[in-house]
Design an enzyme around this catalytic site. Structure first.
Site, PDB file in Angstrom:
ATOM      1  N   GLY A   6      -6.884   9.293   8.555  1.00  0.00           N
ATOM      2  CA  GLY A   6      -6.845   9.410   7.107  1.00  0.00           C
ATOM      3  C   GLY A   6      -8.203   9.732   6.520  1.00  0.00           C
ATOM      4  O   GLY A   6      -9.232   9.703   7.209  1.00  0.00           O
ATOM      5  N   ASP A  42      -9.964   1.458  10.143  1.00  0.00           N
ATOM      6  CA  ASP A  42      -8.792   2.241   9.752  1.00  0.00           C
ATOM      7  C   ASP A  42      -8.544   2.081   8.259  1.00  0.00           C
ATOM      8  O   ASP A  42      -8.975   1.101   7.649  1.00  0.00           O
ATOM      9  CB  ASP A  42      -7.566   1.768  10.539  1.00  0.00           C
ATOM     10  CG  ASP A  42      -6.539   2.858  10.757  1.00  0.00           C
ATOM     11  OD1 ASP A  42      -6.628   3.904  10.083  1.00  0.00           O
ATOM     12  OD2 ASP A  42      -5.642   2.668  11.599  1.00  0.00           O
ATOM     13  N   ASP A 100      -2.683   2.624   2.933  1.00  0.00           N
ATOM     14  CA  ASP A 100      -2.100   3.240   1.741  1.00  0.00           C
ATOM     15  C   ASP A 100      -2.014   2.256   0.582  1.00  0.00           C
ATOM     16  O   ASP A 100      -2.052   2.640  -0.576  1.00  0.00           O
ATOM     17  CB  ASP A 100      -0.707   3.780   2.064  1.00  0.00           C
ATOM     18  CG  ASP A 100      -0.751   4.874   3.114  1.00  0.00           C
ATOM     19  OD1 ASP A 100      -1.516   5.835   2.934  1.00  0.00           O
ATOM     20  OD2 ASP A 100      -0.041   4.755   4.125  1.00  0.00           O
ATOM     21  N   LYS A 135       0.727   0.989   5.793  1.00  0.00           N
ATOM     22  CA  LYS A 135       0.095   2.145   6.401  1.00  0.00           C
ATOM     23  C   LYS A 135       1.176   3.110   6.876  1.00  0.00           C
ATOM     24  O   LYS A 135       2.336   2.760   6.974  1.00  0.00           O
ATOM     25  CB  LYS A 135      -0.782   1.719   7.588  1.00  0.00           C
ATOM     26  CG  LYS A 135      -2.037   0.950   7.160  1.00  0.00           C
ATOM     27  CD  LYS A 135      -2.858   0.453   8.341  1.00  0.00           C
ATOM     28  CE  LYS A 135      -3.183   1.508   9.357  1.00  0.00           C
ATOM     29  NZ  LYS A 135      -3.897   2.677   8.761  1.00  0.00           N
ATOM     30  N   GLY A 136       0.752   4.325   7.185  1.00  0.00           N
ATOM     31  CA  GLY A 136       1.684   5.303   7.727  1.00  0.00           C
ATOM     32  C   GLY A 136       1.860   6.530   6.876  1.00  0.00           C
ATOM     33  O   GLY A 136       2.718   7.369   7.167  1.00  0.00           O
ATOM     34  N   GLU A 148      -1.741   3.474  15.323  1.00  0.00           N
ATOM     35  CA  GLU A 148      -2.700   2.683  14.541  1.00  0.00           C
ATOM     36  C   GLU A 148      -2.470   1.190  14.750  1.00  0.00           C
ATOM     37  O   GLU A 148      -3.420   0.436  14.976  1.00  0.00           O
ATOM     38  CB  GLU A 148      -2.568   3.036  13.054  1.00  0.00           C
ATOM     39  CG  GLU A 148      -3.134   4.392  12.700  1.00  0.00           C
ATOM     40  CD  GLU A 148      -2.889   4.777  11.253  1.00  0.00           C
ATOM     41  OE1 GLU A 148      -3.739   5.480  10.678  1.00  0.00           O
ATOM     42  OE2 GLU A 148      -1.844   4.379  10.690  1.00  0.00           O
TER      43      GLU A 148
END
Length: 227
Positions: free
Chosen positions: A33, A87, A90, A99-100, A108
């Site tokens: 990301g 990491d 979102d 996340k994703g 991840e």
């Protein structure tokens, strides 16, 4: 499906601050990301200046950026463990994450959970009082209709993620499809995470509960570290 973007400067601040935590001789999980990318680039500059690290990439995207940044890569199978993972997320609420957005959450979660320390890097637009972003769910190809029915049974509204630059659905690096499931405001992320994990056909979901050790939040004024 990606969350709304914050400022590039806030992301840069968060990514660079977390990269400063990387120590010589460590194995580092490299997230996916835009905010994690700033951390990878900063680690690469440190490697150029003599830092000795090896990276474990969470996606083809992060692996490519690591190579371009001069970071030597390894795999989970080739090392005893991951010392530190950096990491993005979102959405963040009360230490839990969704996340994703980049469809990399299966790898991840594997790498972030394997790390001795997991540092999350976000800009302040990703903070929320409660998680309410659609939860990405990676599913086996051919299982999407069965999984979608189970997700509706849990009160969700699943949508198959479509590719933006080609016809057809998004396919992850590992060959899975992604259902973005809207549960509205999630009152108990832990209970929902457990329920999602028990659905046959689900490979992994984007709820990261009780995994983050520190959350680096970049803003126009600097970086706050939440623990």
């Amino acid at each position: 499906m990606k969350a709304g973007d914050g400022s590039a400067e806030a992301k840069r601040r968060a990514g660079h601050a977390a990269a400063d935590a990387v120590e010589d001789g460590t194995v580092v999980g490299l997230g996916t990301g835009s905010t994690a990318a700033y951390a990878i680039e900063a680690i690469g500059r440190a490697v150029e200046n003599g830092l000795d690290v090896h990276g474990v990439a969470t996606s083809a995207e992060s692996a490519q950026l690591a190579r371009e940044s001069g970071i030597p890569l390894t795999t989970l199978a080739a090392v005893d463990g991951v010392d530190l993972a950096i990491d993005g997320a979102d959405q963040v609420a009360d230490g839990d994450l969704i996340k994703g957005g980049g469809a990399a959450h299966t790898r991840e979660k594997l790498i972030d959970a394997a790390a001795d320390r997991f540092l999350v890097v976000v800009d302040d637009s990703k903070l929320a009082d409660r998680l309410d972003w659609p939860v990405p769910v990676a599913v086996l190809q051919g299982a999407e209709s069965v999984v979608a029915e189970r997700l509706r049974g849990l009160g969700g509204e699943p949508t198959l993620r479509e590719a933006e630059r080609k016809d057809g659905p998004v396919v992850t690096d590992d060959g899975h499809l992604v259902l973005d499931c809207d549960f509205g405001e999630i009152g108990d992320p832990g209970t929902l995470a457990t329920a999602l994990s028990t659905i046959p056909g689900v490979v992994e979901h984007g709820l990261f509960v009780d995994l983050a050790d520190e959350i680096y939040v970049g803003s126009a004024d600097g970086v706050d570290v939440l623990q």
